[in-house]
Design a protein around this motif. Structure first.
Motif, PDB file in Angstrom:
ATOM      1  N   ALA A  87       9.639  11.422   7.770  1.00  0.00           N
ATOM      2  CA  ALA A  87       8.416  12.103   7.335  1.00  0.00           C
ATOM      3  C   ALA A  87       7.394  11.106   6.805  1.00  0.00           C
ATOM      4  N   MET A  88       7.844  10.154   6.001  1.00  0.00           N
ATOM      5  CA  MET A  88       6.931   9.166   5.433  1.00  0.00           C
ATOM      6  C   MET A  88       6.303   8.303   6.523  1.00  0.00           C
ATOM      7  N   ALA A  89       7.124   7.852   7.453  1.00  0.00           N
ATOM      8  CA  ALA A  89       6.603   6.997   8.521  1.00  0.00           C
ATOM      9  C   ALA A  89       5.664   7.767   9.438  1.00  0.00           C
ATOM     10  N   ARG A  90       6.095   8.937   9.891  1.00  0.00           N
ATOM     11  CA  ARG A  90       5.342   9.692  10.891  1.00  0.00           C
ATOM     12  C   ARG A  90       3.994  10.171  10.362  1.00  0.00           C
ATOM     13  N   HIS A  91       3.964  10.653   9.125  1.00  0.00           N
ATOM     14  CA  HIS A  91       2.764  11.333   8.634  1.00  0.00           C
ATOM     15  C   HIS A  91       1.883  10.480   7.725  1.00  0.00           C
ATOM     16  N   TYR A  92       2.416   9.401   7.184  1.00  0.00           N
ATOM     17  CA  TYR A  92       1.622   8.582   6.269  1.00  0.00           C
ATOM     18  C   TYR A  92       1.394   7.159   6.781  1.00  0.00           C
ATOM     19  N   PHE A  93       2.454   6.451   7.135  1.00  0.00           N
ATOM     20  CA  PHE A  93       2.339   5.005   7.291  1.00  0.00           C
ATOM     21  C   PHE A  93       2.109   4.524   8.722  1.00  0.00           C
ATOM     22  N   VAL A  94       2.837   5.047   9.693  1.00  0.00           N
ATOM     23  CA  VAL A  94       2.613   4.594  11.066  1.00  0.00           C
ATOM     24  C   VAL A  94       1.181   4.874  11.527  1.00  0.00           C
ATOM     25  N   PRO A  95       0.573   6.020  11.179  1.00  0.00           N
ATOM     26  CA  PRO A  95      -0.820   6.241  11.594  1.00  0.00           C
ATOM     27  C   PRO A  95      -1.801   5.194  11.060  1.00  0.00           C
ATOM     28  N   LEU A  96      -1.419   4.474   9.992  1.00  0.00           N
ATOM     29  CA  LEU A  96      -2.293   3.439   9.459  1.00  0.00           C
ATOM     30  C   LEU A  96      -2.252   2.160  10.287  1.00  0.00           C
ATOM     31  N   GLY A  97      -1.294   2.065  11.194  1.00  0.00           N
ATOM     32  CA  GLY A  97      -1.207   0.903  12.074  1.00  0.00           C
ATOM     33  C   GLY A  97      -0.721  -0.358  11.403  1.00  0.00           C
ATOM     34  N   ALA A  98      -0.055  -0.231  10.250  1.00  0.00           N
ATOM     35  CA  ALA A  98       0.339  -1.418   9.492  1.00  0.00           C
ATOM     36  C   ALA A  98       1.840  -1.542   9.301  1.00  0.00           C
ATOM     37  N   CYS A  99       2.636  -0.690   9.935  1.00  0.00           N
ATOM     38  CA  CYS A  99       4.089  -0.765   9.814  1.00  0.00           C
ATOM     39  C   CYS A  99       4.637  -1.693  10.885  1.00  0.00           C
ATOM     40  N   GLU A 100       5.687  -2.418  10.529  1.00  0.00           N
ATOM     41  CA  GLU A 100       6.248  -3.380  11.475  1.00  0.00           C
ATOM     42  C   GLU A 100       7.760  -3.245  11.564  1.00  0.00           C
ATOM     43  N   LEU A 101       8.284  -3.686  12.701  1.00  0.00           N
ATOM     44  CA  LEU A 101       9.714  -3.683  12.967  1.00  0.00           C
ATOM     45  C   LEU A 101      10.170  -5.098  13.275  1.00  0.00           C
ATOM     46  N   ALA A 102      11.368  -5.435  12.819  1.00  0.00           N
ATOM     47  CA  ALA A 102      12.031  -6.669  13.239  1.00  0.00           C
ATOM     48  C   ALA A 102      13.155  -6.257  14.179  1.00  0.00           C
ATOM     49  N   THR A 103      13.068  -6.679  15.413  1.00  0.00           N
ATOM     50  CA  THR A 103      14.039  -6.242  16.409  1.00  0.00           C
ATOM     51  C   THR A 103      15.109  -7.299  16.646  1.00  0.00           C
TER      52      THR A 103
END
Length: 201
Positions: free
Chosen positions: A50-66
């Motif tokens: 919920a936090m990622a989908r509705h708040y943070f990912v839309p800001l374009g600033a979340c990152e993943l280390a794969t």
């Protein structure tokens, strides 16, 4: 360590949420909100989703280390300087938060209200969440994620801010330039440590 840091997209939210849930299964604050380990394991993916989908990912600033195979080893939820969230986002997130916390939703709100009350007003990048999967912990995934965004903070001359929910992690963040600025206390629960980082020249 072989890892690639890339931006998170909405298509990544499910796997991102599972990774963060595993990272926070034994976190003191999450354990205070959801004391039962099985309930916590079931609820945390809903919370981080919920936090990622509705708040943070839309800001374009979340990152993943794969990992080398492309799966997620670690993730960050960042917010850029300025206000974020909205009443609409709150409404959209509520079903997921209810699935996450159920009757403990007021405990979750207590944490959120405490952090919001003490959030600094000076412009900064806000690291809301960072976590790595337990099987790669110590493998440099968290460091790669932190350096990726903090390098940008330094280039922009912008401060960064986080709250450490685990005393064991304070020294780790200090290695990246964060400094403890206080200690927040949950009612009959653990502490949270706000940490601030000035940009490096």
């Amino acid at each position: 360590m072989l890892t690639t840091v890339r931006a998170a997209k909405q298509a990544d939210v499910g796997a991102l949420a599972e990774t963060l849930a595993s990272a926070f299964q034994h976190d003191p604050v999450m354990s205070w909100i959801l004391p039962d380990p099985q309930r916590r394991a079931a609820g945390l993916p809903w919370f981080f989703g919920a936090m990622a989908r509705h708040y943070f990912v839309p800001l374009g600033a979340c990152e993943l280390a794969t990992r080398p195979d492309g799966t997620i080893g670690g993730a960050t939820l960042w917010a850029p300087p300025g206000p974020y969230g909205s009443f609409g986002a709150d409404l959209r997130a509520m079903p997921g938060l209810w699935r996450a916390f159920g009757r403990r939703i007021l405990a979750g709100k207590t944490v959120g209200d405490l952090l919001k009350k003490h959030h600094p007003s000076r412009p900064h990048w806000y690291l809301s969440v960072i976590g790595t999967a337990p099987d790669v912990r110590g493998g440099g995934y968290g460091g790669a994620l932190l350096r990726s965004r903090l390098d940008r903070c330094d280039a922009e001359g912008t401060a960064a801010y986080l709250e450490s929910s685990n005393a064991d992690n304070i020294a780790y963040y200090e290695r990246f330039g964060f400094v403890v600025t206080g200690e927040l206390h949950l009612p009959d629960g653990p502490s949270v440590w706000p940490m601030w980082r000035e940009p490096r020249a």
